[in-house]
Design a protein around this motif. Sequence first.
Motif, PDB file in Angstrom:
ATOM      1  N   GLN A 300       0.849  -1.192   0.000  1.00  0.00           N
ATOM      2  CA  GLN A 300       0.000   0.000   0.000  1.00  0.00           C
ATOM      3  C   GLN A 300       0.884   1.241   0.000  1.00  0.00           C
ATOM      4  O   GLN A 300       1.998   1.227   0.521  1.00  0.00           O
ATOM      5  CB  GLN A 300      -0.923   0.034   1.221  1.00  0.00           C
ATOM      6  N   LEU A 301       0.356   2.311  -0.568  1.00  0.00           N
ATOM      7  CA  LEU A 301       1.030   3.599  -0.532  1.00  0.00           C
ATOM      8  C   LEU A 301       0.099   4.614   0.112  1.00  0.00           C
ATOM      9  O   LEU A 301      -0.979   4.900  -0.408  1.00  0.00           O
ATOM     10  CB  LEU A 301       1.403   4.056  -1.944  1.00  0.00           C
ATOM     11  N   VAL A 302       0.500   5.114   1.273  1.00  0.00           N
ATOM     12  CA  VAL A 302      -0.310   6.092   1.999  1.00  0.00           C
ATOM     13  C   VAL A 302       0.198   7.484   1.656  1.00  0.00           C
ATOM     14  O   VAL A 302       1.377   7.787   1.816  1.00  0.00           O
ATOM     15  CB  VAL A 302      -0.234   5.856   3.515  1.00  0.00           C
ATOM     16  N   VAL A 303      -0.691   8.333   1.180  1.00  0.00           N
ATOM     17  CA  VAL A 303      -0.350   9.674   0.724  1.00  0.00           C
ATOM     18  C   VAL A 303      -0.859  10.703   1.717  1.00  0.00           C
ATOM     19  O   VAL A 303      -1.959  10.580   2.252  1.00  0.00           O
ATOM     20  CB  VAL A 303      -0.958   9.934  -0.664  1.00  0.00           C
ATOM     21  N   LYS A 304      -0.021  11.711   1.972  1.00  0.00           N
ATOM     22  CA  LYS A 304      -0.399  12.752   2.925  1.00  0.00           C
ATOM     23  C   LYS A 304      -0.248  14.123   2.292  1.00  0.00           C
ATOM     24  O   LYS A 304       0.632  14.364   1.475  1.00  0.00           O
ATOM     25  CB  LYS A 304       0.480  12.671   4.174  1.00  0.00           C
ATOM     26  N   SER A 305      -1.124  15.016   2.687  1.00  0.00           N
ATOM     27  CA  SER A 305      -1.028  16.422   2.336  1.00  0.00           C
ATOM     28  C   SER A 305      -1.228  17.221   3.614  1.00  0.00           C
ATOM     29  O   SER A 305      -2.200  17.009   4.346  1.00  0.00           O
ATOM     30  CB  SER A 305      -2.093  16.804   1.303  1.00  0.00           C
ATOM     31  N   ARG A 306      -0.260  18.074   3.892  1.00  0.00           N
ATOM     32  CA  ARG A 306      -0.262  18.840   5.141  1.00  0.00           C
ATOM     33  C   ARG A 306      -0.301  17.915   6.354  1.00  0.00           C
ATOM     34  O   ARG A 306      -0.949  18.213   7.365  1.00  0.00           O
ATOM     35  CB  ARG A 306      -1.433  19.819   5.174  1.00  0.00           C
ATOM     36  N   GLY A 307       0.356  16.766   6.234  1.00  0.00           N
ATOM     37  CA  GLY A 307       0.466  15.834   7.339  1.00  0.00           C
ATOM     38  C   GLY A 307      -0.734  14.950   7.569  1.00  0.00           C
ATOM     39  O   GLY A 307      -0.714  14.097   8.456  1.00  0.00           O
ATOM     40  N   VAL A 308      -1.791  15.096   6.758  1.00  0.00           N
ATOM     41  CA  VAL A 308      -3.019  14.327   6.940  1.00  0.00           C
ATOM     42  C   VAL A 308      -3.132  13.295   5.816  1.00  0.00           C
ATOM     43  O   VAL A 308      -3.020  13.642   4.635  1.00  0.00           O
ATOM     44  CB  VAL A 308      -4.258  15.248   6.915  1.00  0.00           C
ATOM     45  N   PRO A 309      -3.332  12.012   6.142  1.00  0.00           N
ATOM     46  CA  PRO A 309      -3.528  11.012   5.087  1.00  0.00           C
ATOM     47  C   PRO A 309      -4.743  11.340   4.238  1.00  0.00           C
ATOM     48  O   PRO A 309      -5.837  11.581   4.763  1.00  0.00           O
ATOM     49  CB  PRO A 309      -3.734   9.708   5.860  1.00  0.00           C
TER      50      PRO A 309
END
Length: 439
Positions: A300-309
């Motif tokens: 799996q690849l977990v993506v975050k923006s501004r520290g939020v998944p």
Amino acid sequence: MTMRKWAVRAAPALALPAIMIAAGEASAGGFGLREQSAYYQGTSFAGDAAGGAGLASMFWNPAALSFAPGLSVEGNVTYIAPHASVDVFSATAPLTGASLGNLGVGDIVDNGTLPTSYMTYAGERWSVGLAVTSPYGLVTDAPCNWSGRYYGCYSRIFDMNVQGSFAYKVTDWLTLGAGVNVNYIDARLSNAQFTGFAPPANNLYAQVDGDDIGYGFNLGALVTLAPGTTVGIGYRSSISQDLGGTLGISLANIVPLNKLHATAALTLPDQVTASFRSQLDPSWTILGTVEWTNWSTVQQLVVKSRGVPVSTLDLQWNDGWFFSGGVEYQWDPKLALRAGLAYELTPVPDSTRSPRLPDTNRLWLSAGLTYNFTPQFSVDFAYSHIFGENSPITLSPADPSNALRGTLIAEVNDGYVDIVSVGLRYKFDSPAGTALAMK
């Protein structure tokens, strides 16, 4: 909610999960690149960890540094021309279920050039080496009006690895090696962004750029079973990469709407390569390689923006396997001919294959030669043709990570790769005849 705000919130879930699968129809399993040497390409990389005149053996096994005495340098340039078509049988828009037609892509992968270089110095006991290579990369490129546009348009990975290694000759029959790897990755990808309008009114696009530097190590052993017969085993460690960059959102791929910071963690797989090389007589040498790559770490690849998944991409990759065999024939004191056959099992399962990485099982056929202009200076040349299998793409919102990508039922076909590689090698202080004796 305005279109601008909706796009800023939704686009990360669509654009970022593919940051690590921008390699296209790479010429090794997953998004790997095997073409690190013209010398070993001539045997479909059979014997690549067991030493030989090719300095690139250190890429797979640092203990192979000891094979060529004295100071040597080598440079290779490889041209890779892949091809893969994607035929679309059915594609629907997210949420609305509206048909996106069946516009496929005649050739979704781009050509590329891969340079590599090596420098080694081998003394009586100690050997050191430096290599600059590119273990991962290539490009997929589809127009953003095709029916699978929500699953990817343009994707790219640029990768550069600097490897410093040393080897120690423990006994006359055993050499051990180790080293460090510094790996730089730079990635870019884009895809169409669903806005809630019935297609083809959708004209929102997302593009992500990210890069990172990671560190790993390599270990190896080279065993001489008998004069002219060596067995080598090498290990390249996994490398953790924390890609950081920007997510840009635009209207019609022209008018910028916003730009966000985004991150995605990626672990490049560890790898074990085992090879043998046996000179049967002054003319004939046989070679073989078995290689395992731990692509199953890519689940799996977990993506975050501004520290939020914001998104999770379910990949469920398997381990990759590569099997090759080859022969080398010393035509005369100056010319050596070689050929090889290989089969590679893709780590990408049918259930999660993406148009960003249309990877399939493949069959290698290779031929090459080395011409020694002098005992110190030689030229390597190799050609390979890779046959890719036809394989399905079956992606749908049944996987929650595809909720805003719709459905894509397609097939990857007419997959093949043509590879041409040229290498130059010079042995500065080798005694006359070394290049032939150590072949």
